[in-house]
Scaffold this motif. Sequence first.
Motif, PDB file in Angstrom:
ATOM      1  N   ASN A   1      45.752  55.627  48.193  1.00 35.02           N
ATOM      2  CA  ASN A   1      46.179  54.270  47.856  1.00 35.02           C
ATOM      3  C   ASN A   1      45.027  53.312  47.567  1.00 35.02           C
ATOM      4  OD1 ASN A   1      48.923  54.800  48.056  1.00 35.02           O
ATOM      5  ND2 ASN A   1      48.953  54.407  50.257  1.00 35.02           N
ATOM      6  N   GLU A   2      43.789  53.823  47.585  1.00 38.01           N
ATOM      7  CA  GLU A   2      42.638  52.963  47.343  1.00 38.01           C
ATOM      8  C   GLU A   2      41.670  53.531  46.312  1.00 38.01           C
ATOM      9  OE1 GLU A   2      40.875  52.505  51.173  1.00 38.01           O
ATOM     10  OE2 GLU A   2      42.394  51.111  51.915  1.00 38.01           O
ATOM     11  N   ASP A   3      41.387  54.822  46.388  1.00 42.57           N
ATOM     12  CA  ASP A   3      40.332  55.422  45.566  1.00 42.57           C
ATOM     13  C   ASP A   3      40.882  55.977  44.258  1.00 42.57           C
ATOM     14  OD1 ASP A   3      38.227  55.040  47.523  1.00 42.57           O
ATOM     15  OD2 ASP A   3      39.247  56.579  48.700  1.00 42.57           O
ATOM     16  N   VAL A   4      40.191  55.640  43.178  1.00 43.29           N
ATOM     17  CA  VAL A   4      40.617  56.007  41.835  1.00 43.29           C
ATOM     18  C   VAL A   4      39.425  56.615  41.097  1.00 43.29           C
ATOM     19  CG1 VAL A   4      41.768  55.188  39.735  1.00 43.29           C
ATOM     20  CG2 VAL A   4      42.091  53.958  41.897  1.00 43.29           C
ATOM     21  N   TYR A   5      39.693  57.630  40.273  1.00 46.03           N
ATOM     22  CA  TYR A   5      38.653  58.236  39.439  1.00 46.03           C
ATOM     23  C   TYR A   5      39.125  58.265  37.992  1.00 46.03           C
ATOM     24  CZ  TYR A   5      36.460  59.885  43.754  1.00 46.03           C
ATOM     25  OH  TYR A   5      35.858  59.949  44.978  1.00 46.03           O
ATOM     26  N   ASP A   6      38.206  57.993  37.058  1.00 46.73           N
ATOM     27  CA  ASP A   6      38.586  58.113  35.658  1.00 46.73           C
ATOM     28  C   ASP A   6      38.376  59.543  35.184  1.00 46.73           C
ATOM     29  OD1 ASP A   6      35.888  58.491  35.072  1.00 46.73           O
ATOM     30  OD2 ASP A   6      35.617  56.563  34.089  1.00 46.73           O
ATOM     31  N   GLN A   7      38.589  59.788  33.913  1.00 46.21           N
ATOM     32  CA  GLN A   7      38.522  61.146  33.371  1.00 46.21           C
ATOM     33  C   GLN A   7      37.118  61.741  33.436  1.00 46.21           C
ATOM     34  OE1 GLN A   7      40.113  59.933  29.643  1.00 46.21           O
ATOM     35  NE2 GLN A   7      38.122  59.662  28.668  1.00 46.21           N
ATOM     36  N   ASN A   8      36.124  60.882  33.634  1.00 44.35           N
ATOM     37  CA  ASN A   8      34.741  61.349  33.775  1.00 44.35           C
ATOM     38  C   ASN A   8      34.270  61.328  35.227  1.00 44.35           C
ATOM     39  OD1 ASN A   8      34.388  61.689  30.923  1.00 44.35           O
ATOM     40  ND2 ASN A   8      34.196  59.459  30.742  1.00 44.35           N
ATOM     41  N   ASP A   9      35.223  61.167  36.150  1.00 44.84           N
ATOM     42  CA  ASP A   9      34.961  61.134  37.583  1.00 44.84           C
ATOM     43  C   ASP A   9      34.146  59.927  38.036  1.00 44.84           C
ATOM     44  OD1 ASP A   9      36.425  63.405  38.240  1.00 44.84           O
ATOM     45  OD2 ASP A   9      34.747  64.743  37.810  1.00 44.84           O
ATOM     46  N   VAL A  10      34.168  58.862  37.246  1.00 41.56           N
ATOM     47  CA  VAL A  10      33.593  57.591  37.697  1.00 41.56           C
ATOM     48  C   VAL A  10      34.563  56.989  38.708  1.00 41.56           C
ATOM     49  CG1 VAL A  10      32.882  55.268  37.012  1.00 41.56           C
ATOM     50  CG2 VAL A  10      32.409  57.226  35.513  1.00 41.56           C
ATOM     51  N   ASP A  11      34.039  56.521  39.845  1.00 39.44           N
ATOM     52  CA  ASP A  11      34.908  56.076  40.919  1.00 39.44           C
ATOM     53  C   ASP A  11      35.194  54.578  40.853  1.00 39.44           C
ATOM     54  OD1 ASP A  11      32.096  56.016  41.542  1.00 39.44           O
ATOM     55  OD2 ASP A  11      32.623  55.350  43.558  1.00 39.44           O
ATOM     56  N   TYR A  12      36.454  54.255  41.179  1.00 44.28           N
ATOM     57  CA  TYR A  12      36.947  52.881  41.189  1.00 44.28           C
ATOM     58  C   TYR A  12      37.673  52.631  42.518  1.00 44.28           C
ATOM     59  CZ  TYR A  12      36.134  52.715  36.122  1.00 44.28           C
ATOM     60  OH  TYR A  12      35.566  52.740  34.877  1.00 44.28           O
ATOM     61  N   TYR A  13      37.962  51.368  42.755  1.00 42.76           N
ATOM     62  CA  TYR A  13      38.667  50.989  43.978  1.00 42.76           C
ATOM     63  C   TYR A  13      39.860  50.126  43.601  1.00 42.76           C
ATOM     64  CZ  TYR A  13      39.506  49.390  48.760  1.00 42.76           C
ATOM     65  OH  TYR A  13      40.079  49.141  49.984  1.00 42.76           O
ATOM     66  N   TRP A  14      41.008  50.370  44.230  1.00 43.63           N
ATOM     67  CA  TRP A  14      42.210  49.560  43.998  1.00 43.63           C
ATOM     68  C   TRP A  14      42.560  48.812  45.272  1.00 43.63           C
ATOM     69  CZ3 TRP A  14      47.876  50.872  44.800  1.00 43.63           C
ATOM     70  CH2 TRP A  14      48.697  49.879  44.225  1.00 43.63           C
ATOM     71  N   HIS A  15      42.708  47.488  45.147  1.00 41.69           N
ATOM     72  CA  HIS A  15      43.039  46.633  46.289  1.00 41.69           C
ATOM     73  C   HIS A  15      44.538  46.422  46.429  1.00 41.69           C
ATOM     74  CE1 HIS A  15      38.878  45.378  47.159  1.00 41.69           C
ATOM     75  NE2 HIS A  15      38.697  45.357  45.847  1.00 41.69           N
ATOM     76  N   GLY A  16      45.340  47.140  45.657  1.00 41.00           N
ATOM     77  CA  GLY A  16      46.786  46.933  45.718  1.00 41.00           C
ATOM     78  C   GLY A  16      47.248  45.776  44.863  1.00 41.00           C
ATOM     79  N   GLU A  17      46.485  45.431  43.820  1.00 44.28           N
ATOM     80  CA  GLU A  17      46.779  44.260  42.997  1.00 44.28           C
ATOM     81  C   GLU A  17      47.311  44.667  41.630  1.00 44.28           C
ATOM     82  OE1 GLU A  17      43.006  41.696  44.798  1.00 44.28           O
ATOM     83  OE2 GLU A  17      42.807  42.885  42.968  1.00 44.28           O
ATOM     84  N   GLY A  18      48.205  43.833  41.095  1.00 46.98           N
ATOM     85  CA  GLY A  18      48.687  44.009  39.740  1.00 46.98           C
ATOM     86  C   GLY A  18      47.749  43.343  38.753  1.00 46.98           C
ATOM     87  N   ALA A  19      48.189  43.268  37.488  1.00 42.43           N
ATOM     88  CA  ALA A  19      47.344  42.671  36.448  1.00 42.43           C
ATOM     89  C   ALA A  19      47.239  41.165  36.570  1.00 42.43           C
ATOM     90  CB  ALA A  19      47.882  43.038  35.071  1.00 42.43           C
ATOM     91  N   ASP A  20      48.098  40.555  37.400  1.00 43.08           N
ATOM     92  CA  ASP A  20      48.036  39.087  37.545  1.00 43.08           C
ATOM     93  C   ASP A  20      46.689  38.639  38.079  1.00 43.08           C
ATOM     94  OD1 ASP A  20      48.676  40.383  39.947  1.00 43.08           O
ATOM     95  OD2 ASP A  20      49.655  38.615  40.774  1.00 43.08           O
ATOM     96  N   VAL A  21      46.043  39.469  38.899  1.00 45.49           N
ATOM     97  CA  VAL A  21      44.723  39.120  39.431  1.00 45.49           C
ATOM     98  C   VAL A  21      43.693  39.099  38.312  1.00 45.49           C
ATOM     99  CG1 VAL A  21      42.888  39.842  40.989  1.00 45.49           C
ATOM    100  CG2 VAL A  21      45.259  40.049  41.703  1.00 45.49           C
ATOM    101  N   TYR A  22      43.765  40.069  37.418  1.00 47.44           N
ATOM    102  CA  TYR A  22      42.817  40.156  36.307  1.00 47.44           C
ATOM    103  C   TYR A  22      42.951  38.950  35.379  1.00 47.44           C
ATOM    104  CZ  TYR A  22      40.353  42.221  32.313  1.00 47.44           C
ATOM    105  OH  TYR A  22      39.482  42.473  31.292  1.00 47.44           O
ATOM    106  N   TYR A  23      44.207  38.552  35.111  1.00 52.51           N
ATOM    107  CA  TYR A  23      44.456  37.459  34.164  1.00 52.51           C
ATOM    108  C   TYR A  23      44.632  36.099  34.856  1.00 52.51           C
ATOM    109  CZ  TYR A  23      45.166  41.169  30.792  1.00 52.51           C
ATOM    110  OH  TYR A  23      44.992  42.249  29.972  1.00 52.51           O
ATOM    111  N   MET A  24      44.249  36.031  36.114  1.00 50.74           N
ATOM    112  CA  MET A  24      44.373  34.782  36.857  1.00 50.74           C
ATOM    113  C   MET A  24      43.513  33.688  36.224  1.00 50.74           C
ATOM    114  SD  MET A  24      43.630  34.155  40.917  1.00 50.74           S
ATOM    115  CE  MET A  24      44.770  35.495  41.320  1.00 50.74           C
ATOM    116  N   PRO A  25      44.076  32.512  35.992  1.00 48.40           N
ATOM    117  CA  PRO A  25      43.296  31.433  35.408  1.00 48.40           C
ATOM    118  C   PRO A  25      42.070  31.094  36.271  1.00 48.40           C
ATOM    119  CG  PRO A  25      45.617  30.873  35.384  1.00 48.40           C
ATOM    120  CD  PRO A  25      45.481  32.107  36.215  1.00 48.40           C
ATOM    121  N   VAL A  26      40.969  30.839  35.602  1.00 43.01           N
ATOM    122  CA  VAL A  26      39.741  30.467  36.309  1.00 43.01           C
ATOM    123  C   VAL A  26      39.844  29.022  36.737  1.00 43.01           C
ATOM    124  CG1 VAL A  26      37.250  30.211  36.117  1.00 43.01           C
ATOM    125  CG2 VAL A  26      38.415  32.115  34.952  1.00 43.01           C
TER     126      VAL A  26
END
Length: 334
Positions: free
Chosen positions: A308-333
């Motif tokens: 539920n936290e650790d993510v890997y892309d197709q090249n095995d680069v590691d990412y982290y997920w905080h349980g957030e949807g896209a609203d966090v990414y597009y949140m107004p500054v």
Amino acid sequence: MKNKKILAILTIAASVSMFAAGCNFGGAEPEEQVVVTETPTPAATATSTPEPTIAPDVQDSTYTSSNGAVSIKLPDATWANKADEADMLSFESPEQGKILILHGQGEDAMSSAMLPDTEDLANALEQASDLVQGTDFTVENYTSNDVEGVGVYSYTVRYTDASKSGGYAYALHKIYKSADEYYNICGSVVNDDSLAGIQAAIDSFGISGDSSLKAAAPAAGDNASDGSTDGTADGSTDGTQSDSTDSSAGSSDGTISNSAGFTQEQLTDTNQTRTIYRNSDGHPLVITPDGNGNWVDFDGNTYRFVNNEDVYDQNDVDYYWHGEGADVYYMPVE
């Protein structure tokens, strides 16, 4: 997906006969597998291979055929495209059923097609598979309409004994027919739970190409704004979006403006969108589910969830997920 393999699994001539009993996708039963158990040799514990987490309860994914002629909204992420040819599309979900779309045009195609444009013919096609009307099956909700000169026929076949119908409880049919062209759509339904979703998918069928039937089944949108891409079901737009943040605010009607065109529901539903962060530098990006059980970004790169936290892309680069949807990414500054 950019590297998607198109599977040519059937010929069009053989496919026409698939409408006799359900959609009868045919094929021999797989050979029984023999599992040989061996005494394992003690070895050092190895790190397990990360497996992707598939979230089936996602928004309907619009699949547009590779030639851009037609589109259909698949019920969820468990559905995979099995064939994408000029006159045939097929999809399958292991637990729900199958959808087959056949197209024909011209005198030869029209003369050889078996199109149930009457209820009597619909019953006759089922009886041709040695099924007894009223005992093994019933044809329900047969409708026949004319839409700007196009005949539109739809009906449901309910099977009494799934062992006689290839394991299916229902077959859903919808036919668009003019004097020189047709689309024949059939959904084979495994159980009652899948009935509504497959029916909605069939009803979402749309024609974008140059067709005499287009008026009866217009596509939801003929450009990238409808969230579809040619030959994919990843829910992205045109594959050329940058992942730079658009911080424009929402309108007074509750919708939110953002570079990907997501709705408010999509932005906050983590089954539909997720914001992940690259561990090396914290760089964020948005990923969405495609129709094959994968999570993808706007460039078609795939990502797998180990937990539920650790993510890997197709090249095995590691990412982290905080349980957030896209609203966090597009949140107004602020």
